[in-house]
Design a protein around this motif. Structure first.
Motif, mmCIF file in Angstrom:
data_model
loop_
_atom_site.group_PDB
_atom_site.id
_atom_site.type_symbol
_atom_site.label_atom_id
_atom_site.label_comp_id
_atom_site.label_asym_id
_atom_site.label_seq_id
_atom_site.Cartn_x
_atom_site.Cartn_y
_atom_site.Cartn_z
ATOM 1 N N ALA A 142 0.953 -1.217 -0.130
ATOM 2 C CA ALA A 142 0.085 0.057 -0.033
ATOM 3 C C ALA A 142 0.719 1.401 0.061
ATOM 4 C CB ALA A 142 -0.990 -0.178 1.139
ATOM 5 N N ARG A 143 2.142 1.194 0.461
ATOM 6 C CA ARG A 143 2.898 2.283 0.448
ATOM 7 C C ARG A 143 3.817 2.687 -0.857
ATOM 8 N NH1 ARG A 143 4.847 4.790 5.648
ATOM 9 N NH2 ARG A 143 5.946 5.924 4.040
ATOM 10 N N CYS A 144 4.414 1.546 -1.184
ATOM 11 C CA CYS A 144 5.246 1.623 -2.510
ATOM 12 C C CYS A 144 5.009 1.232 -3.856
ATOM 13 C CB CYS A 144 6.747 1.069 -1.901
ATOM 14 S SG CYS A 144 6.769 -0.840 -1.930
ATOM 15 N N LEU A 145 3.960 0.217 -3.707
ATOM 16 C CA LEU A 145 2.992 -0.243 -4.599
ATOM 17 C C LEU A 145 3.710 -1.504 -5.454
ATOM 18 C CD1 LEU A 145 1.606 3.227 -6.198
ATOM 19 C CD2 LEU A 145 0.435 1.337 -4.482
ATOM 20 N N ARG A 146 4.892 -1.756 -4.768
ATOM 21 C CA ARG A 146 5.761 -3.016 -5.566
ATOM 22 C C ARG A 146 4.857 -4.300 -5.137
ATOM 23 N NH1 ARG A 146 11.399 -2.774 -3.125
ATOM 24 N NH2 ARG A 146 10.085 -2.305 -1.300
ATOM 25 N N GLU A 147 4.770 -5.273 -5.917
ATOM 26 C CA GLU A 147 4.460 -6.662 -5.716
ATOM 27 C C GLU A 147 5.469 -7.363 -4.766
ATOM 28 O OE1 GLU A 147 2.769 -9.446 -8.427
ATOM 29 O OE2 GLU A 147 2.016 -7.769 -9.654
ATOM 30 N N THR A 148 5.047 -8.046 -3.764
ATOM 31 C CA THR A 148 5.720 -8.897 -2.869
ATOM 32 C C THR A 148 5.195 -10.226 -2.518
ATOM 33 O OG1 THR A 148 7.072 -8.725 -1.075
ATOM 34 C CG2 THR A 148 5.086 -7.568 -0.855
ATOM 35 N N THR A 149 5.884 -11.186 -2.298
ATOM 36 C CA THR A 149 5.418 -12.479 -1.663
ATOM 37 C C THR A 149 5.506 -12.489 -0.233
ATOM 38 O OG1 THR A 149 7.499 -13.569 -1.968
ATOM 39 C CG2 THR A 149 5.936 -13.735 -3.842
ATOM 40 N N GLU A 150 6.103 -11.233 0.271
ATOM 41 C CA GLU A 150 6.221 -11.185 1.768
ATOM 42 C C GLU A 150 5.755 -10.232 2.289
ATOM 43 O OE1 GLU A 150 10.492 -10.451 2.177
ATOM 44 O OE2 GLU A 150 11.037 -12.463 1.864
ATOM 45 N N ALA A 151 4.093 -9.892 1.968
ATOM 46 C CA ALA A 151 3.365 -8.992 2.330
ATOM 47 C C ALA A 151 2.804 -9.212 3.810
ATOM 48 C CB ALA A 151 2.230 -8.969 1.541
ATOM 49 N N VAL A 152 2.464 -8.324 4.455
ATOM 50 C CA VAL A 152 2.021 -8.315 5.982
ATOM 51 C C VAL A 152 0.644 -7.474 5.824
ATOM 52 C CG1 VAL A 152 2.329 -7.800 8.346
ATOM 53 C CG2 VAL A 152 4.210 -8.341 6.799
ATOM 54 N N LEU A 153 -0.521 -8.253 6.214
ATOM 55 C CA LEU A 153 -1.613 -7.547 6.575
ATOM 56 C C LEU A 153 -1.439 -6.572 7.473
ATOM 57 C CD1 LEU A 153 -4.645 -7.618 5.628
ATOM 58 C CD2 LEU A 153 -4.987 -9.448 7.334
ATOM 59 N N VAL A 154 -2.092 -5.328 7.189
ATOM 60 C CA VAL A 154 -1.756 -4.246 8.090
ATOM 61 C C VAL A 154 -3.194 -3.708 8.612
ATOM 62 C CG1 VAL A 154 0.393 -3.498 7.780
ATOM 63 C CG2 VAL A 154 -1.355 -2.749 6.668
ATOM 64 N N GLU A 155 -4.203 -3.783 7.743
ATOM 65 C CA GLU A 155 -5.652 -3.005 7.936
ATOM 66 C C GLU A 155 -6.468 -3.869 7.148
ATOM 67 O OE1 GLU A 155 -7.589 1.319 7.908
ATOM 68 O OE2 GLU A 155 -6.048 0.863 6.720
ATOM 69 N N TRP A 156 -7.780 -4.098 7.897
ATOM 70 C CA TRP A 156 -9.024 -4.594 7.175
ATOM 71 C C TRP A 156 -10.058 -3.352 7.033
ATOM 72 C CZ3 TRP A 156 -11.182 -8.409 4.477
ATOM 73 C CH2 TRP A 156 -12.404 -8.765 4.569
ATOM 74 N N ILE A 157 -10.711 -3.304 5.633
ATOM 75 C CA ILE A 157 -11.651 -2.148 5.840
ATOM 76 C C ILE A 157 -13.046 -2.681 5.515
ATOM 77 C CG2 ILE A 157 -12.314 -0.168 4.252
ATOM 78 C CD1 ILE A 157 -9.338 0.285 3.775
ATOM 79 N N ASP A 158 -13.929 -2.691 6.276
ATOM 80 C CA ASP A 158 -15.257 -3.119 6.102
ATOM 81 C C ASP A 158 -16.002 -2.432 5.222
ATOM 82 O OD1 ASP A 158 -17.795 -4.562 6.716
ATOM 83 O OD2 ASP A 158 -18.204 -3.891 8.475
#
Length: 58
Positions: free
Chosen positions: A21-37
């Motif tokens: 969400a910050r740098c817009l790069r694809e990664t396989t090591e992504a971390v979930l930081v927020e859930w938007i209902d």
């Protein structure tokens, strides 16, 4: 309505790519930081790469 992801949500499953969400790069090591209902339909997950987890503010 928004909410923080819980600590046990952790990283994305192995082999799955997400966009930071910050740098817009694809990664396989992504971390979930927020859930938007969304109120109707499925919610939305916000992921970041490991370098941007600390600096992420919703």
């Amino acid at each position: 309505m928004t909410g923080r992801a819980s600590a046990e949500d952790g990283p994305a499953p192995v082999g799955v790519t997400r966009v930071c969400a910050r740098c817009l790069r694809e990664t396989t090591e992504a971390v979930l930081v927020e859930w938007i209902d969304t109120g109707s339909g499925p919610g939305r997950e916000v992921w970041t790469c490991p370098e941007h987890v600390k600096g992420y503010t919703p």
